[in-house]
Design an enzyme around this catalytic site. Structure first.
Site, PDB file in Angstrom:
ATOM      1  N   GLU A 274      37.792  34.332  37.940  1.00 15.62           N
ATOM      2  CA  GLU A 274      37.785  35.242  39.091  1.00 15.62           C
ATOM      3  C   GLU A 274      37.192  36.601  38.732  1.00 15.62           C
ATOM      4  O   GLU A 274      36.502  37.203  39.552  1.00 15.62           O
ATOM      5  CB  GLU A 274      39.218  35.450  39.603  1.00 15.62           C
ATOM      6  N   VAL A 275      37.512  37.088  37.547  1.00 17.50           N
ATOM      7  CA  VAL A 275      37.050  38.428  37.155  1.00 17.50           C
ATOM      8  C   VAL A 275      35.895  38.278  36.157  1.00 17.50           C
ATOM      9  O   VAL A 275      36.077  37.708  35.078  1.00 17.50           O
ATOM     10  CB  VAL A 275      38.200  39.246  36.533  1.00 17.50           C
TER      11      VAL A 275
ATOM     12  N   ASP B 247      49.153  40.639  32.764  1.00 20.09           N
ATOM     13  CA  ASP B 247      48.520  40.122  33.981  1.00 20.09           C
ATOM     14  C   ASP B 247      49.346  40.559  35.190  1.00 20.09           C
ATOM     15  O   ASP B 247      50.571  40.485  35.188  1.00 20.09           O
ATOM     16  CB  ASP B 247      48.411  38.592  33.919  1.00 20.09           C
ATOM     17  N   ILE B 248      48.664  40.978  36.230  1.00 15.32           N
ATOM     18  CA  ILE B 248      49.343  41.519  37.415  1.00 15.32           C
ATOM     19  C   ILE B 248      50.037  40.421  38.226  1.00 15.32           C
ATOM     20  O   ILE B 248      50.975  40.692  38.973  1.00 15.32           O
ATOM     21  CB  ILE B 248      48.333  42.312  38.284  1.00 15.32           C
TER      22      ILE B 248
ATOM     23  N   ASN C  85      39.035  31.109  31.175  1.00 17.52           N
ATOM     24  CA  ASN C  85      38.353  30.561  32.347  1.00 17.52           C
ATOM     25  C   ASN C  85      36.925  31.099  32.358  1.00 17.52           C
ATOM     26  O   ASN C  85      36.708  32.309  32.197  1.00 17.52           O
ATOM     27  CB  ASN C  85      39.081  30.971  33.625  1.00 17.52           C
TER      28      ASN C  85
ATOM     29  N   HIS D 223      43.430  34.712  28.449  1.00 21.12           N
ATOM     30  CA  HIS D 223      44.823  34.716  28.886  1.00 21.12           C
ATOM     31  C   HIS D 223      45.697  34.275  27.717  1.00 21.12           C
ATOM     32  O   HIS D 223      45.374  33.284  27.041  1.00 21.12           O
ATOM     33  CB  HIS D 223      45.039  33.708  30.016  1.00 21.12           C
TER      34      HIS D 223
ATOM     35  N   HIS E  60      37.612  37.526  29.287  1.00 20.88           N
ATOM     36  CA  HIS E  60      39.016  37.767  28.958  1.00 20.88           C
ATOM     37  C   HIS E  60      39.676  36.484  28.493  1.00 20.88           C
ATOM     38  O   HIS E  60      39.286  35.390  28.886  1.00 20.88           O
ATOM     39  CB  HIS E  60      39.785  38.340  30.154  1.00 20.88           C
TER      40      HIS E  60
HETATM   41  P1  AMP Z   1      40.497  34.557  35.798  1.00 20.70           P
HETATM   42  O1  AMP Z   1      40.712  33.562  36.883  1.00 20.70           O
HETATM   43  O2  AMP Z   1      40.547  33.924  34.440  1.00 20.70           O
HETATM   44  O3  AMP Z   1      39.282  35.405  36.021  1.00 20.70           O
HETATM   45  O4  AMP Z   1      41.786  35.475  35.821  1.00 20.70           O
HETATM   46  C1  AMP Z   1      41.780  36.799  36.212  1.00 20.70           C
HETATM   47  C2  AMP Z   1      43.196  37.313  36.035  1.00 20.70           C
HETATM   48  O5  AMP Z   1      43.189  38.709  36.216  1.00 20.70           O
HETATM   49  C3  AMP Z   1      44.209  36.734  37.020  1.00 20.70           C
HETATM   50  O6  AMP Z   1      45.257  36.087  36.291  1.00 20.70           O
HETATM   51  C4  AMP Z   1      44.723  37.972  37.761  1.00 20.70           C
HETATM   52  O7  AMP Z   1      46.086  37.905  38.064  1.00 20.70           O
HETATM   53  C5  AMP Z   1      44.413  39.087  36.787  1.00 20.70           C
HETATM   54  N1  AMP Z   1      44.229  40.393  37.378  1.00 20.70           N
HETATM   55  C6  AMP Z   1      43.451  40.721  38.438  1.00 20.70           C
HETATM   56  N2  AMP Z   1      43.523  42.040  38.680  1.00 20.70           N
HETATM   57  C7  AMP Z   1      44.341  42.560  37.733  1.00 20.70           C
HETATM   58  C8  AMP Z   1      44.818  43.877  37.454  1.00 20.70           C
HETATM   59  N3  AMP Z   1      44.458  44.933  38.191  1.00 20.70           N
HETATM   60  N4  AMP Z   1      45.662  44.042  36.411  1.00 20.70           N
HETATM   61  C9  AMP Z   1      46.036  42.986  35.661  1.00 20.70           C
HETATM   62  N5  AMP Z   1      45.624  41.718  35.873  1.00 20.70           N
HETATM   63  C10 AMP Z   1      44.793  41.514  36.901  1.00 20.70           C
END
Ligand code: AMP
Length: 119
Positions: A100-101, A34-35, A92, A107, A105
């Site tokens: 968010e994405v 995770d970034i 999530n 975590h 996925h």
């Molecule tokens: P979520 O809130 O579960 O959708 O989490 C999305 C996760 O993706 C967050 O923990 C971000 O830090 C992570 N994230 C977003 N962009 C990137 C990226 N380019 N590389 C790695 N992790 C990312």
């Protein structure tokens, strides 16, 4: 459920349009760091297929995708040395889940006692 948007950041990682710190890969899943880590160890595991969230993946992924995805989660846990002291898996999902994405996925969080599950 909103349709899958291929322009999401994890879709871009899968197409190698943006980089990631790869940890593990099999036929159906990719794992990377995770970034913005929320714990000493924070990895993400994503399916290679286009699934918006956990609901979509559970309903529509093939048996091979489901098995390969969870085998990947287990492999990353072992690779990161988390199986002894424990870890947390989080998916999530949607607005209330704080997703968010919009590409399914998991975590994987660990490396310290993570405290209470929520709040
Ligand atoms: P979520 O809130 O579960 O959708 O989490 C999305 C996760 O993706 C967050 O923990 C971000 O830090 C992570 N994230 C977003 N962009 C990137 C990226 N380019 N590389 C790695 N992790 C990312």
């Amino acid at each position: 459920m909103t349709p899958y948007d291929p322009h999401n950041v994890f879709g871009k990682i899968l197409r190698a349009e943006i980089p990631c710190t790869k940890l593990y890969e099999n036929d159906v899943a990719l794992a990377f760091s995770d970034i913005r880590p929320q714990a000493p160890v924070h990895a993400l595991v994503i399916p290679k297929g286009a699934y918006v969230d956990a609901t979509d993946f559970c309903a529509h992924a093939s048996t091979a995708e489901v098995e390969g995805f969870w085998r990947a989660v287990g492999a990353v846990v072992q690779q990161l040395g988390l199986s002894g002291d424990g870890y947390r898996l989080i998916a999530n999902t949607g607005a209330d889940g704080g997703q968010e994405v919009p590409h399914f996925h998991i975590h994987i969080l660990g490396g310290k006692n993570l405290g209470r599950m929520v709040g």
